[in-house]
Design a protein around this motif. Sequence first.
Motif, PDB file in Angstrom:
ATOM      1  N   ALA A  16      15.331  29.292  14.988  1.00  0.00           N
ATOM      2  CA  ALA A  16      14.622  30.568  14.974  1.00  0.00           C
ATOM      3  C   ALA A  16      15.562  31.721  15.305  1.00  0.00           C
ATOM      4  O   ALA A  16      15.467  32.806  14.720  1.00  0.00           O
ATOM      5  CB  ALA A  16      13.462  30.529  15.967  1.00  0.00           C
ATOM      6  N   ALA A  17      16.479  31.483  16.246  1.00  0.00           N
ATOM      7  CA  ALA A  17      17.408  32.540  16.651  1.00  0.00           C
ATOM      8  C   ALA A  17      18.340  32.927  15.511  1.00  0.00           C
ATOM      9  O   ALA A  17      18.592  34.117  15.272  1.00  0.00           O
ATOM     10  CB  ALA A  17      18.203  32.088  17.869  1.00  0.00           C
ATOM     11  N   LEU A  18      18.867  31.945  14.813  1.00  0.00           N
ATOM     12  CA  LEU A  18      19.785  32.243  13.708  1.00  0.00           C
ATOM     13  C   LEU A  18      19.053  32.897  12.551  1.00  0.00           C
ATOM     14  O   LEU A  18      19.630  33.723  11.824  1.00  0.00           O
ATOM     15  CB  LEU A  18      20.485  30.963  13.253  1.00  0.00           C
ATOM     16  N   LEU A  19      17.784  32.562  12.354  1.00  0.00           N
ATOM     17  CA  LEU A  19      16.972  33.215  11.329  1.00  0.00           C
ATOM     18  C   LEU A  19      16.490  34.597  11.776  1.00  0.00           C
ATOM     19  O   LEU A  19      16.075  35.406  10.945  1.00  0.00           O
ATOM     20  CB  LEU A  19      15.746  32.359  11.006  1.00  0.00           C
ATOM     21  N   ASP A  20      16.516  34.838  13.084  1.00  0.00           N
ATOM     22  CA  ASP A  20      15.952  36.054  13.679  1.00  0.00           C
ATOM     23  C   ASP A  20      14.475  36.189  13.318  1.00  0.00           C
ATOM     24  O   ASP A  20      14.006  37.241  12.894  1.00  0.00           O
ATOM     25  CB  ASP A  20      16.719  37.305  13.243  1.00  0.00           C
ATOM     26  N   ARG A  21      13.755  35.081  13.514  1.00  0.00           N
ATOM     27  CA  ARG A  21      12.330  35.046  13.205  1.00  0.00           C
ATOM     28  C   ARG A  21      11.585  34.385  14.369  1.00  0.00           C
ATOM     29  O   ARG A  21      12.188  33.904  15.321  1.00  0.00           O
ATOM     30  CB  ARG A  21      12.082  34.274  11.899  1.00  0.00           C
ATOM     31  N   ASN A  74       9.148  31.570  16.267  1.00  0.00           N
ATOM     32  CA  ASN A  74       9.276  30.118  16.319  1.00  0.00           C
ATOM     33  C   ASN A  74       8.586  29.415  15.154  1.00  0.00           C
ATOM     34  O   ASN A  74       9.042  28.370  14.683  1.00  0.00           O
ATOM     35  CB  ASN A  74       8.686  29.593  17.631  1.00  0.00           C
ATOM     36  N   GLY A  75       7.479  29.978  14.691  1.00  0.00           N
ATOM     37  CA  GLY A  75       6.720  29.342  13.630  1.00  0.00           C
ATOM     38  C   GLY A  75       7.491  29.158  12.341  1.00  0.00           C
ATOM     39  O   GLY A  75       7.184  28.250  11.544  1.00  0.00           O
ATOM     40  N   ALA A  76       8.502  29.992  12.102  1.00  0.00           N
ATOM     41  CA  ALA A  76       9.299  29.876  10.876  1.00  0.00           C
ATOM     42  C   ALA A  76      10.021  28.545  10.797  1.00  0.00           C
ATOM     43  O   ALA A  76      10.351  28.076   9.703  1.00  0.00           O
ATOM     44  CB  ALA A  76      10.310  31.022  10.813  1.00  0.00           C
ATOM     45  N   VAL A  77      10.249  27.930  11.938  1.00  0.00           N
ATOM     46  CA  VAL A  77      11.002  26.670  11.964  1.00  0.00           C
ATOM     47  C   VAL A  77      10.213  25.546  11.310  1.00  0.00           C
ATOM     48  O   VAL A  77      10.797  24.612  10.758  1.00  0.00           O
ATOM     49  CB  VAL A  77      11.400  26.310  13.408  1.00  0.00           C
ATOM     50  N   VAL A  78       8.896  25.623  11.341  1.00  0.00           N
ATOM     51  CA  VAL A  78       8.102  24.593  10.676  1.00  0.00           C
ATOM     52  C   VAL A  78       7.522  25.066   9.347  1.00  0.00           C
ATOM     53  O   VAL A  78       7.212  24.243   8.484  1.00  0.00           O
ATOM     54  CB  VAL A  78       6.961  24.091  11.603  1.00  0.00           C
ATOM     55  N   SER A  79       7.395  26.377   9.159  1.00  0.00           N
ATOM     56  CA  SER A  79       6.792  26.866   7.916  1.00  0.00           C
ATOM     57  C   SER A  79       7.801  26.959   6.775  1.00  0.00           C
ATOM     58  O   SER A  79       7.417  26.921   5.598  1.00  0.00           O
ATOM     59  CB  SER A  79       6.156  28.241   8.142  1.00  0.00           C
ATOM     60  N   ASP A  80       9.077  27.086   7.096  1.00  0.00           N
ATOM     61  CA  ASP A  80      10.123  27.155   6.080  1.00  0.00           C
ATOM     62  C   ASP A  80      10.734  25.768   5.905  1.00  0.00           C
ATOM     63  O   ASP A  80      11.185  25.147   6.876  1.00  0.00           O
ATOM     64  CB  ASP A  80      11.189  28.162   6.504  1.00  0.00           C
ATOM     65  N   ALA A  81      10.771  25.278   4.666  1.00  0.00           N
ATOM     66  CA  ALA A  81      11.197  23.897   4.414  1.00  0.00           C
ATOM     67  C   ALA A  81      12.636  23.650   4.847  1.00  0.00           C
ATOM     68  O   ALA A  81      12.945  22.609   5.435  1.00  0.00           O
ATOM     69  CB  ALA A  81      11.025  23.560   2.939  1.00  0.00           C
ATOM     70  N   ALA A  95       5.667  33.753  18.628  1.00  0.00           N
ATOM     71  CA  ALA A  95       6.566  34.396  19.602  1.00  0.00           C
ATOM     72  C   ALA A  95       8.024  34.220  19.221  1.00  0.00           C
ATOM     73  O   ALA A  95       8.390  33.304  18.483  1.00  0.00           O
ATOM     74  CB  ALA A  95       6.324  33.816  20.992  1.00  0.00           C
ATOM     75  N   ARG A  96       8.856  35.106  19.734  1.00  0.00           N
ATOM     76  CA  ARG A  96      10.303  34.995  19.609  1.00  0.00           C
ATOM     77  C   ARG A  96      10.824  34.337  20.882  1.00  0.00           C
ATOM     78  O   ARG A  96      10.493  34.763  21.979  1.00  0.00           O
ATOM     79  CB  ARG A  96      10.927  36.385  19.434  1.00  0.00           C
ATOM     80  N   ASN A  97      11.625  33.286  20.719  1.00  0.00           N
ATOM     81  CA  ASN A  97      12.091  32.576  21.904  1.00  0.00           C
ATOM     82  C   ASN A  97      13.236  33.321  22.585  1.00  0.00           C
ATOM     83  O   ASN A  97      13.793  34.285  22.044  1.00  0.00           O
ATOM     84  CB  ASN A  97      12.467  31.130  21.557  1.00  0.00           C
ATOM     85  N   LEU A 124      20.369  36.689  21.354  1.00  0.00           N
ATOM     86  CA  LEU A 124      21.264  36.985  20.236  1.00  0.00           C
ATOM     87  C   LEU A 124      21.092  38.412  19.757  1.00  0.00           C
ATOM     88  O   LEU A 124      22.069  39.075  19.379  1.00  0.00           O
ATOM     89  CB  LEU A 124      21.021  36.007  19.081  1.00  0.00           C
ATOM     90  N   GLU A 125      19.873  38.877  19.751  1.00  0.00           N
ATOM     91  CA  GLU A 125      19.626  40.257  19.346  1.00  0.00           C
ATOM     92  C   GLU A 125      20.373  41.226  20.261  1.00  0.00           C
ATOM     93  O   GLU A 125      20.861  42.272  19.823  1.00  0.00           O
ATOM     94  CB  GLU A 125      18.124  40.547  19.386  1.00  0.00           C
ATOM     95  N   ALA A 126      20.483  40.864  21.537  1.00  0.00           N
ATOM     96  CA  ALA A 126      21.163  41.719  22.512  1.00  0.00           C
ATOM     97  C   ALA A 126      22.654  41.408  22.634  1.00  0.00           C
ATOM     98  O   ALA A 126      23.354  42.031  23.438  1.00  0.00           O
ATOM     99  CB  ALA A 126      20.504  41.566  23.881  1.00  0.00           C
ATOM    100  N   HIS A 127      23.159  40.442  21.825  1.00  0.00           N
ATOM    101  CA  HIS A 127      24.571  40.027  21.875  1.00  0.00           C
ATOM    102  C   HIS A 127      24.995  39.646  23.288  1.00  0.00           C
ATOM    103  O   HIS A 127      26.049  40.057  23.777  1.00  0.00           O
ATOM    104  CB  HIS A 127      25.481  41.148  21.338  1.00  0.00           C
ATOM    105  N   ARG A 128      24.162  38.837  23.951  1.00  0.00           N
ATOM    106  CA  ARG A 128      24.499  38.367  25.292  1.00  0.00           C
ATOM    107  C   ARG A 128      24.472  36.839  25.303  1.00  0.00           C
ATOM    108  O   ARG A 128      23.855  36.222  24.432  1.00  0.00           O
ATOM    109  CB  ARG A 128      23.534  38.929  26.323  1.00  0.00           C
ATOM    110  N   PRO A 129      25.118  36.215  26.273  1.00  0.00           N
ATOM    111  CA  PRO A 129      25.161  34.752  26.317  1.00  0.00           C
ATOM    112  C   PRO A 129      23.762  34.153  26.366  1.00  0.00           C
ATOM    113  O   PRO A 129      22.901  34.614  27.109  1.00  0.00           O
ATOM    114  CB  PRO A 129      25.941  34.461  27.600  1.00  0.00           C
ATOM    115  N   SER A 130      23.555  33.122  25.588  1.00  0.00           N
ATOM    116  CA  SER A 130      22.277  32.419  25.549  1.00  0.00           C
ATOM    117  C   SER A 130      22.415  31.082  26.283  1.00  0.00           C
ATOM    118  O   SER A 130      23.448  30.799  26.892  1.00  0.00           O
ATOM    119  CB  SER A 130      21.862  32.171  24.098  1.00  0.00           C
ATOM    120  N   GLU A 131      21.386  30.265  26.164  1.00  0.00           N
ATOM    121  CA  GLU A 131      21.413  28.937  26.777  1.00  0.00           C
ATOM    122  C   GLU A 131      21.894  27.868  25.801  1.00  0.00           C
ATOM    123  O   GLU A 131      21.677  26.678  26.034  1.00  0.00           O
ATOM    124  CB  GLU A 131      20.017  28.584  27.302  1.00  0.00           C
TER     125      GLU A 131
END
Length: 306
Positions: A196-201, A203-210, A253-255, A261-268
Amino acid sequence: MAQRTKVAIVGAGAMGTLYAYALASRNDVTLVDVRADVVESIAERGVAVGDEAARRVEVTRDPARVFATQFLFLFVRAPDTLGAVRPFAGQMNPATPIVSLQNGLGNEEAIKTGLGGTVPLVLGVTTEASLSVGHGRATRLASGTTLLGSGGASLATLQSVAGLLEDAGMRASLTYDIRPHLWGKLLVNAAINPVAALLDRTNGAVVSDADAADLARNLLAEGVAVARALGVALPFEDPWNFVCASLASTASARNSMTIDLEAHRPSEIDQINGALVATGRRHGIPTPYNDAVVRLVRAKQRGGTD
């Protein structure tokens, strides 16, 4: 009037706000956060969830203000765990429970590095879900159960934490072995968050997009192989069904990784997919999909302009 219990919560994000709001109904809650704007806003307006009236809590940037707390909850991101607990070393009652409901692997080790190996540590996972909508403001996406287990805490300590949550209107239960559930949560995060983060979408996009779903399935399959190599008894029979069920309440929701990533800061990413890569390497389990998303997320969070 019965004396109110002192509860400190480190990290005033979505989950920290949700738990602070609930616990403030019956306890004296202090939020600790490093961000000055967050502290100022909460000091002025309190904390609120949804359309409910705000509740007053203490809030500070200074950990010394809560050295006398009776319970300490950690809701900071995994990369910040060690730095967050270090100020408390040698300053608190050694019997004070430390409660970690954080994402990723390595939080237990970081807490014990900072506070000592005998700290009464409570580890947990929760199906509560919330979304930050402002400083000290959250929307509750799902009302769930907080499952607690020992990372060094006694049964009596676990029961005291569960009782604290239940008295505040939250559901809590205990498990003899929390690690399978920590791994279940890790695998869900590893499959959903970076895609989802790399798509910038959402969470639901992860299952709705093949294509996104196919990538998530491969990330998940590698994680399951790593867990099984460690002998972890995962808390599900069908991994993908478990992920989809876990995702249901946060599909819109956006995780947190997406927001980072949107803020260009370290993630988990290093504590989630990176932990799977490192553990897989030690046990001879190939994890090429997880290795690829770790590298992509690291590159994106650096925020290059070319």
